[in-house]
Design a protein around this motif. Structure first.
Motif, PDB file in Angstrom:
ATOM      1  N   LYS A   3       0.865  -1.174   0.000  1.00  0.00           N
ATOM      2  CA  LYS A   3       0.000   0.000   0.000  1.00  0.00           C
ATOM      3  C   LYS A   3       0.902   1.224   0.000  1.00  0.00           C
ATOM      4  O   LYS A   3       1.913   1.256   0.696  1.00  0.00           O
ATOM      5  CB  LYS A   3      -0.870   0.018   1.249  1.00  0.00           C
ATOM      6  CG  LYS A   3      -1.818  -1.143   1.368  1.00  0.00           C
ATOM      7  CD  LYS A   3      -2.550  -1.060   2.688  1.00  0.00           C
ATOM      8  CE  LYS A   3      -3.345  -2.299   2.968  1.00  0.00           C
ATOM      9  NZ  LYS A   3      -3.960  -2.282   4.307  1.00  0.00           N
ATOM     10  N   THR A   4       0.531   2.247  -0.776  1.00  0.00           N
ATOM     11  CA  THR A   4       1.313   3.484  -0.823  1.00  0.00           C
ATOM     12  C   THR A   4       0.522   4.634  -0.203  1.00  0.00           C
ATOM     13  O   THR A   4      -0.638   4.462   0.192  1.00  0.00           O
ATOM     14  CB  THR A   4       1.661   3.871  -2.274  1.00  0.00           C
ATOM     15  OG1 THR A   4       0.467   4.300  -2.932  1.00  0.00           O
ATOM     16  CG2 THR A   4       2.311   2.734  -3.042  1.00  0.00           C
ATOM     17  N   ASN A   5       1.134   5.802  -0.190  1.00  0.00           N
ATOM     18  CA  ASN A   5       0.425   7.011   0.241  1.00  0.00           C
ATOM     19  C   ASN A   5      -0.068   7.817  -0.964  1.00  0.00           C
ATOM     20  O   ASN A   5      -0.421   8.976  -0.836  1.00  0.00           O
ATOM     21  CB  ASN A   5       1.325   7.872   1.137  1.00  0.00           C
ATOM     22  CG  ASN A   5       2.610   8.300   0.451  1.00  0.00           C
ATOM     23  OD1 ASN A   5       2.796   8.111  -0.751  1.00  0.00           O
ATOM     24  ND2 ASN A   5       3.520   8.884   1.220  1.00  0.00           N
ATOM     25  N   ILE A   6      -0.115   7.179  -2.145  1.00  0.00           N
ATOM     26  CA  ILE A   6      -0.565   7.833  -3.380  1.00  0.00           C
ATOM     27  C   ILE A   6      -2.062   7.565  -3.555  1.00  0.00           C
ATOM     28  O   ILE A   6      -2.468   6.421  -3.763  1.00  0.00           O
ATOM     29  CB  ILE A   6       0.207   7.302  -4.604  1.00  0.00           C
ATOM     30  CG1 ILE A   6       1.716   7.521  -4.428  1.00  0.00           C
ATOM     31  CG2 ILE A   6      -0.314   7.951  -5.883  1.00  0.00           C
ATOM     32  CD1 ILE A   6       2.563   6.821  -5.480  1.00  0.00           C
ATOM     33  N   PRO A   7      -2.911   8.597  -3.456  1.00  0.00           N
ATOM     34  CA  PRO A   7      -4.350   8.375  -3.564  1.00  0.00           C
ATOM     35  C   PRO A   7      -4.794   8.067  -4.994  1.00  0.00           C
ATOM     36  O   PRO A   7      -4.267   8.624  -5.962  1.00  0.00           O
ATOM     37  CB  PRO A   7      -4.966   9.685  -3.081  1.00  0.00           C
ATOM     38  CG  PRO A   7      -3.903  10.708  -3.270  1.00  0.00           C
ATOM     39  CD  PRO A   7      -2.584   9.998  -3.191  1.00  0.00           C
ATOM     40  N   ASN A   8      -5.734   7.135  -5.115  1.00  0.00           N
ATOM     41  CA  ASN A   8      -6.407   6.875  -6.381  1.00  0.00           C
ATOM     42  C   ASN A   8      -7.594   7.824  -6.502  1.00  0.00           C
ATOM     43  O   ASN A   8      -8.066   8.374  -5.504  1.00  0.00           O
ATOM     44  CB  ASN A   8      -6.938   5.432  -6.429  1.00  0.00           C
ATOM     45  CG  ASN A   8      -5.851   4.425  -6.634  1.00  0.00           C
ATOM     46  OD1 ASN A   8      -5.020   4.574  -7.521  1.00  0.00           O
ATOM     47  ND2 ASN A   8      -5.835   3.387  -5.820  1.00  0.00           N
ATOM     48  N   GLU A   9      -8.083   7.980  -7.686  1.00  0.00           N
ATOM     49  CA  GLU A   9      -9.300   8.770  -7.888  1.00  0.00           C
ATOM     50  C   GLU A   9     -10.484   7.981  -7.345  1.00  0.00           C
ATOM     51  O   GLU A   9     -10.643   6.799  -7.644  1.00  0.00           O
ATOM     52  CB  GLU A   9      -9.500   9.044  -9.379  1.00  0.00           C
ATOM     53  CG  GLU A   9     -10.688   9.902  -9.681  1.00  0.00           C
ATOM     54  CD  GLU A   9     -10.820  10.227 -11.150  1.00  0.00           C
ATOM     55  OE1 GLU A   9     -11.931  10.620 -11.543  1.00  0.00           O
ATOM     56  OE2 GLU A   9      -9.842  10.085 -11.899  1.00  0.00           O
ATOM     57  N   HIS A  10     -11.309   8.625  -6.533  1.00  0.00           N
ATOM     58  CA  HIS A  10     -12.492   7.968  -5.985  1.00  0.00           C
ATOM     59  C   HIS A  10     -13.609   7.975  -7.018  1.00  0.00           C
ATOM     60  O   HIS A  10     -13.858   8.990  -7.670  1.00  0.00           O
ATOM     61  CB  HIS A  10     -12.970   8.669  -4.713  1.00  0.00           C
ATOM     62  CG  HIS A  10     -12.095   8.405  -3.541  1.00  0.00           C
ATOM     63  ND1 HIS A  10     -11.164   9.310  -3.077  1.00  0.00           N
ATOM     64  CD2 HIS A  10     -11.985   7.328  -2.739  1.00  0.00           C
ATOM     65  CE1 HIS A  10     -10.538   8.810  -2.051  1.00  0.00           C
ATOM     66  NE2 HIS A  10     -11.008   7.602  -1.819  1.00  0.00           N
ATOM     67  N   GLY A  12     -17.510   7.008  -6.829  1.00  0.00           N
ATOM     68  CA  GLY A  12     -18.589   6.587  -5.945  1.00  0.00           C
ATOM     69  C   GLY A  12     -18.022   6.183  -4.598  1.00  0.00           C
ATOM     70  O   GLY A  12     -17.240   6.900  -3.997  1.00  0.00           O
ATOM     71  N   GLU A  13     -18.377   4.995  -4.142  1.00  0.00           N
ATOM     72  CA  GLU A  13     -17.886   4.512  -2.844  1.00  0.00           C
ATOM     73  C   GLU A  13     -16.529   3.827  -2.948  1.00  0.00           C
ATOM     74  O   GLU A  13     -15.967   3.396  -1.939  1.00  0.00           O
ATOM     75  CB  GLU A  13     -18.904   3.557  -2.223  1.00  0.00           C
ATOM     76  CG  GLU A  13     -19.122   2.291  -3.028  1.00  0.00           C
ATOM     77  CD  GLU A  13     -20.223   1.415  -2.465  1.00  0.00           C
ATOM     78  OE1 GLU A  13     -19.891   0.365  -1.872  1.00  0.00           O
ATOM     79  OE2 GLU A  13     -21.399   1.779  -2.627  1.00  0.00           O
ATOM     80  N   PHE A  14     -16.002   3.700  -4.162  1.00  0.00           N
ATOM     81  CA  PHE A  14     -14.725   3.025  -4.361  1.00  0.00           C
ATOM     82  C   PHE A  14     -13.584   4.036  -4.360  1.00  0.00           C
ATOM     83  O   PHE A  14     -13.675   5.097  -4.966  1.00  0.00           O
ATOM     84  CB  PHE A  14     -14.723   2.250  -5.681  1.00  0.00           C
ATOM     85  CG  PHE A  14     -15.760   1.175  -5.720  1.00  0.00           C
ATOM     86  CD1 PHE A  14     -15.563  -0.022  -5.053  1.00  0.00           C
ATOM     87  CD2 PHE A  14     -16.943   1.369  -6.410  1.00  0.00           C
ATOM     88  CE1 PHE A  14     -16.524  -1.009  -5.074  1.00  0.00           C
ATOM     89  CE2 PHE A  14     -17.909   0.388  -6.449  1.00  0.00           C
ATOM     90  CZ  PHE A  14     -17.699  -0.804  -5.769  1.00  0.00           C
ATOM     91  N   GLY A  15     -12.511   3.697  -3.690  1.00  0.00           N
ATOM     92  CA  GLY A  15     -11.357   4.577  -3.624  1.00  0.00           C
ATOM     93  C   GLY A  15     -10.274   3.953  -2.772  1.00  0.00           C
ATOM     94  O   GLY A  15     -10.314   2.775  -2.451  1.00  0.00           O
ATOM     95  N   GLY A  16      -9.328   4.742  -2.399  1.00  0.00           N
ATOM     96  CA  GLY A  16      -8.225   4.253  -1.580  1.00  0.00           C
ATOM     97  C   GLY A  16      -6.905   4.664  -2.201  1.00  0.00           C
ATOM     98  O   GLY A  16      -6.855   5.440  -3.157  1.00  0.00           O
TER      99      GLY A  16
END
Length: 80
Positions: A3-10, A12-16
Motif C-alpha cells: 500500500k502506498t500514500n498515493i491516492p487513487n481517484e475515488h 462513488g464509494e470506491f477509492g483508496g
C-alpha cells in the motif's frame, strides 16, 4: 505488494490508495526498465516511482502488505 500514500481517484464509494509491486533493478539498468515497461501502458506501464520507497509511504520492504517479499541484492534499487 505494498500500500502506498498515493491516492487513487475515488469513483462513488470506491477509492483508496495505490497498491504497487516493488521489483529490484540494477541502477545502470533503471532507464532501460523504465523505457521498456512504459511502452505498454495498457498492461503494466512504466514505474510510478523509483528510488526511496519511503517517499511513497513504504517503510519496510521486508513486510509487504500482500504476497511474498522480494529479495534485493547489494547495489540494487527498487522500482514500483
Amino acid at each position: 505488494m505494498f500500500k502506498t500514500n498515493i491516492p487513487n481517484e475515488h469513483i462513488g464509494e470506491f477509492g483508496g490508495n495505490l497498491v504497487v509491486s516493488m521489483r529490484p533493478c540494477k541502477p545502470e539498468d533503471l532507464k532501460y526498465c523504465i523505457d521498456t515497461t512504459s511502452e505498454y501502458p495498457g498492461a503494466h506501464g512504466g514505474p510510478v516511482h523509483a528510488g526511496d520507497p519511503s517517499a511513497i509511504g513504504i517503510e519496510d520492504l521486508g513486510k509487504p502488505d500482500y504476497g511474498d517479499r522480494v529479495t534485493i541484492h547489494d547495489g540494487e534499487v527498487y522500482k514500483a
